[in-house]
Write a protein that holds these residues in place. Structure first.
Motif, short mmCIF file in Angstrom:
data_model
loop_
_atom_site.label_atom_id
_atom_site.label_comp_id
_atom_site.label_asym_id
_atom_site.label_seq_id
_atom_site.Cartn_x
_atom_site.Cartn_y
_atom_site.Cartn_z
N TYR A 1 -14.00 -15.51 -19.99
CA TYR A 1 -13.52 -14.98 -18.57
C TYR A 1 -13.99 -13.70 -18.33
O TYR A 1 -13.87 -13.21 -17.14
CB TYR A 1 -12.04 -15.22 -18.48
CG TYR A 1 -11.31 -14.12 -19.39
CD1 TYR A 1 -10.94 -13.03 -19.19
CD2 TYR A 1 -10.94 -14.85 -20.79
CE1 TYR A 1 -10.28 -12.27 -19.94
CE2 TYR A 1 -10.21 -14.14 -21.51
CZ TYR A 1 -9.97 -12.75 -21.22
OH TYR A 1 -9.08 -12.05 -22.28
N ASN B 1 -17.12 -15.83 -13.95
CA ASN B 1 -16.08 -16.76 -13.21
C ASN B 1 -15.99 -18.10 -13.56
O ASN B 1 -16.89 -18.88 -13.21
CB ASN B 1 -16.42 -16.33 -11.89
CG ASN B 1 -15.38 -16.93 -10.53
OD1 ASN B 1 -14.95 -18.03 -10.83
ND2 ASN B 1 -15.22 -16.22 -9.87
N ASP C 1 -16.90 -20.62 -10.54
CA ASP C 1 -18.30 -20.53 -10.43
C ASP C 1 -19.01 -21.59 -11.50
O ASP C 1 -19.74 -22.50 -11.04
CB ASP C 1 -18.92 -19.46 -10.33
CG ASP C 1 -18.43 -18.71 -9.16
OD1 ASP C 1 -17.76 -19.27 -8.12
OD2 ASP C 1 -18.61 -17.39 -9.29
#
Length: 82
Positions: free
Chosen positions: A68, A72, A75
């Motif tokens: 993380y 993202n 995405d």
């Protein structure tokens, strides 16, 4: 443990063959969620975590991690479903 169990089994209808995304895979709740998903026979478990905790969550049954801090997660997951 009860939070993970209720969310996944009762609300999420977790069953063998399910695909599971755990946000915060190395948190206390996330670790429990990963173990529950593995025990219920989830076909694919993906979890977010930092690079530092990558091996920990994989040792619990996660098939793939998303860092993380570098990506993202939404995405990454949407590209995989295309």
């Amino acid at each position: 443990g009860l939070t993970s169990f209720s969310s996944m089994v009762h609300l999420g209808r977790l069953r063998s063959g399910s695909r599971v995304l755990v946000l915060g895979g190395s948190s206390a709740t996330g670790i429990m969620a990963v173990q529950i998903a593995a025990k219920y026979g989830a076909a694919r478990i993906v979890a977010t975590c930092s690079q530092r905790n990558d091996e920990l969550v994989k040792s619990l049954g996660v098939h793939e991690t998303v860092n993380y801090q570098e990506s993202n997660v939404f995405d990454v997951m949407s590209r995989r479903s295309e």
